[in-house]
Design a protein around this motif. Structure first.
Motif, PDB file in Angstrom:
ATOM      1  N   UNK A 291       0.685  -1.005   0.089  1.00 37.13           N
ATOM      2  CA  UNK A 291      -0.159   0.099   0.085  1.00 37.13           C
ATOM      3  C   UNK A 291       0.694   1.284   0.077  1.00 37.13           C
ATOM      4  N   UNK A 292       2.011   1.161   0.539  1.00 42.08           N
ATOM      5  CA  UNK A 292       3.021   2.351   0.813  1.00 42.08           C
ATOM      6  C   UNK A 292       4.126   1.844   0.210  1.00 42.08           C
ATOM      7  N   UNK A 293       5.226   2.982  -0.363  1.00 36.78           N
ATOM      8  CA  UNK A 293       6.332   2.712  -0.779  1.00 36.78           C
ATOM      9  C   UNK A 293       7.394   2.085   0.353  1.00 36.78           C
ATOM     10  N   UNK A 294       8.229   1.130  -0.011  1.00 39.95           N
ATOM     11  CA  UNK A 294       9.081   0.607   0.811  1.00 39.95           C
ATOM     12  C   UNK A 294      10.535   1.271   0.517  1.00 39.95           C
ATOM     13  N   UNK A 295      11.070   2.077   1.354  1.00 40.56           N
ATOM     14  CA  UNK A 295      12.231   3.034   1.023  1.00 40.56           C
ATOM     15  C   UNK A 295      13.589   2.315   1.575  1.00 40.56           C
ATOM     16  N   UNK A 296      13.695   1.489   2.350  1.00 40.53           N
ATOM     17  CA  UNK A 296      14.771   0.869   2.705  1.00 40.53           C
ATOM     18  C   UNK A 296      15.356  -0.100   1.927  1.00 40.53           C
ATOM     19  N   UNK A 297      16.869  -0.291   2.212  1.00 35.01           N
ATOM     20  CA  UNK A 297      17.442  -1.099   1.081  1.00 35.01           C
ATOM     21  C   UNK A 297      17.319  -2.769   1.477  1.00 35.01           C
ATOM     22  N   UNK A 298      17.097  -3.670   0.687  1.00 29.85           N
ATOM     23  CA  UNK A 298      17.116  -4.965   1.214  1.00 29.85           C
ATOM     24  C   UNK A 298      17.687  -5.860   0.026  1.00 29.85           C
ATOM     25  N   UNK A 299      17.868  -7.214   0.506  1.00 33.27           N
ATOM     26  CA  UNK A 299      18.403  -7.883  -0.494  1.00 33.27           C
ATOM     27  C   UNK A 299      17.602  -9.114  -1.058  1.00 33.27           C
ATOM     28  N   UNK A 300      16.572  -9.276  -0.411  1.00 39.88           N
ATOM     29  CA  UNK A 300      15.620 -10.516  -0.816  1.00 39.88           C
ATOM     30  C   UNK A 300      14.394 -10.331   0.021  1.00 39.88           C
ATOM     31  N   UNK A 301      13.049 -10.863  -0.468  1.00 30.57           N
ATOM     32  CA  UNK A 301      12.186 -10.993   0.234  1.00 30.57           C
ATOM     33  C   UNK A 301      11.662 -12.557   0.489  1.00 30.57           C
ATOM     34  N   UNK A 302      11.094 -12.854   1.856  1.00 29.79           N
ATOM     35  CA  UNK A 302      10.598 -14.038   2.323  1.00 29.79           C
ATOM     36  C   UNK A 302       9.056 -13.792   2.307  1.00 29.79           C
ATOM     37  N   UNK A 303       8.675 -14.883   1.553  1.00 30.44           N
ATOM     38  CA  UNK A 303       7.119 -15.216   1.798  1.00 30.44           C
ATOM     39  C   UNK A 303       6.951 -16.704   2.440  1.00 30.44           C
ATOM     40  N   UNK A 304       6.511 -16.753   3.627  1.00 31.81           N
ATOM     41  CA  UNK A 304       6.506 -17.957   4.228  1.00 31.81           C
ATOM     42  C   UNK A 304       7.789 -18.579   4.441  1.00 31.81           C
ATOM     43  N   UNK A 305       7.926 -19.707   3.866  1.00 36.49           N
ATOM     44  CA  UNK A 305       9.433 -20.238   4.237  1.00 36.49           C
ATOM     45  C   UNK A 305      10.248 -20.159   2.712  1.00 36.49           C
ATOM     46  N   UNK A 306       9.548 -19.504   1.995  1.00 35.88           N
ATOM     47  CA  UNK A 306      10.178 -19.429   0.418  1.00 35.88           C
ATOM     48  C   UNK A 306      10.838 -18.029   0.410  1.00 35.88           C
ATOM     49  N   UNK A 307      12.047 -17.872  -0.226  1.00 37.99           N
ATOM     50  CA  UNK A 307      12.993 -16.720  -0.493  1.00 37.99           C
ATOM     51  C   UNK A 307      12.792 -16.291  -1.963  1.00 37.99           C
ATOM     52  N   UNK A 308      12.740 -14.888  -2.116  1.00 35.23           N
ATOM     53  CA  UNK A 308      12.562 -14.590  -3.481  1.00 35.23           C
ATOM     54  C   UNK A 308      13.524 -13.225  -3.844  1.00 35.23           C
ATOM     55  N   UNK A 309      13.855 -12.993  -5.134  1.00 35.67           N
ATOM     56  CA  UNK A 309      14.764 -11.990  -5.419  1.00 35.67           C
ATOM     57  C   UNK A 309      13.763 -10.947  -6.203  1.00 35.67           C
ATOM     58  N   UNK A 310      14.134  -9.917  -6.285  1.00 35.65           N
ATOM     59  CA  UNK A 310      13.276  -8.841  -6.896  1.00 35.65           C
ATOM     60  C   UNK A 310      13.824  -8.709  -8.581  1.00 35.65           C
ATOM     61  N   UNK A 311      13.069  -9.251  -9.370  1.00 34.98           N
ATOM     62  CA  UNK A 311      13.226  -8.824 -10.774  1.00 34.98           C
ATOM     63  C   UNK A 311      12.828  -7.801 -11.401  1.00 34.98           C
TER      64      UNK A 311
END
Length: 104
Positions: A63-83
């Motif tokens: 809903x809002x912008x995410x402004x911090x730096x990050x390396x990956x996203x975890x959803x449940x137990x799975x890891x994702x990279x931003x494409x």
């Protein structure tokens, strides 16, 4: 749009070398939780981003912008990279693909 899925933005700091053992320490992972709308990525978007159909691709909408730096996203137990990401007026959209749980 229902933002009912917990997603975790992860920042990974590699483990330091331990001279006494000759091994590296475990990576340090810091997480920040957000609620998002998570859906499978549509065929048109996959063709635009990847040029083909890619299994396991998800679209994450905040809903809002995410402004911090990050390396990956975890959803449940799975890891994702931003494409692919797009910032709209107030919303933030990420197209992500699943990665292995080891180092990216």
């Amino acid at each position: 749009m229902r933002c009912d899925t917990e997603v975790f933005f992860q920042s990974v700091s590699p483990g330091e070398y331990d001279e006494s053992t000759g091994d590296y320490k475990e990576d340090t992972v810091l997480e920040e939780k957000r609620h998002a709308s998570v859906t499978d990525t549509g065929t048109d978007t996959m063709n635009l981003v990847y040029g083909a159909i890619k299994q396991g691709s998800k679209t994450v909408r905040l809903q809002m912008h995410y402004k911090k730096t990050f390396d990956r996203i975890r959803i449940g137990n799975a890891l994702y990279r931003v494409d692919f990401e797009r910032k709209l007026r107030t919303k933030h959209v990420f197209v992500v693909s699943e990665v292995q749980s080891g180092r990216n």
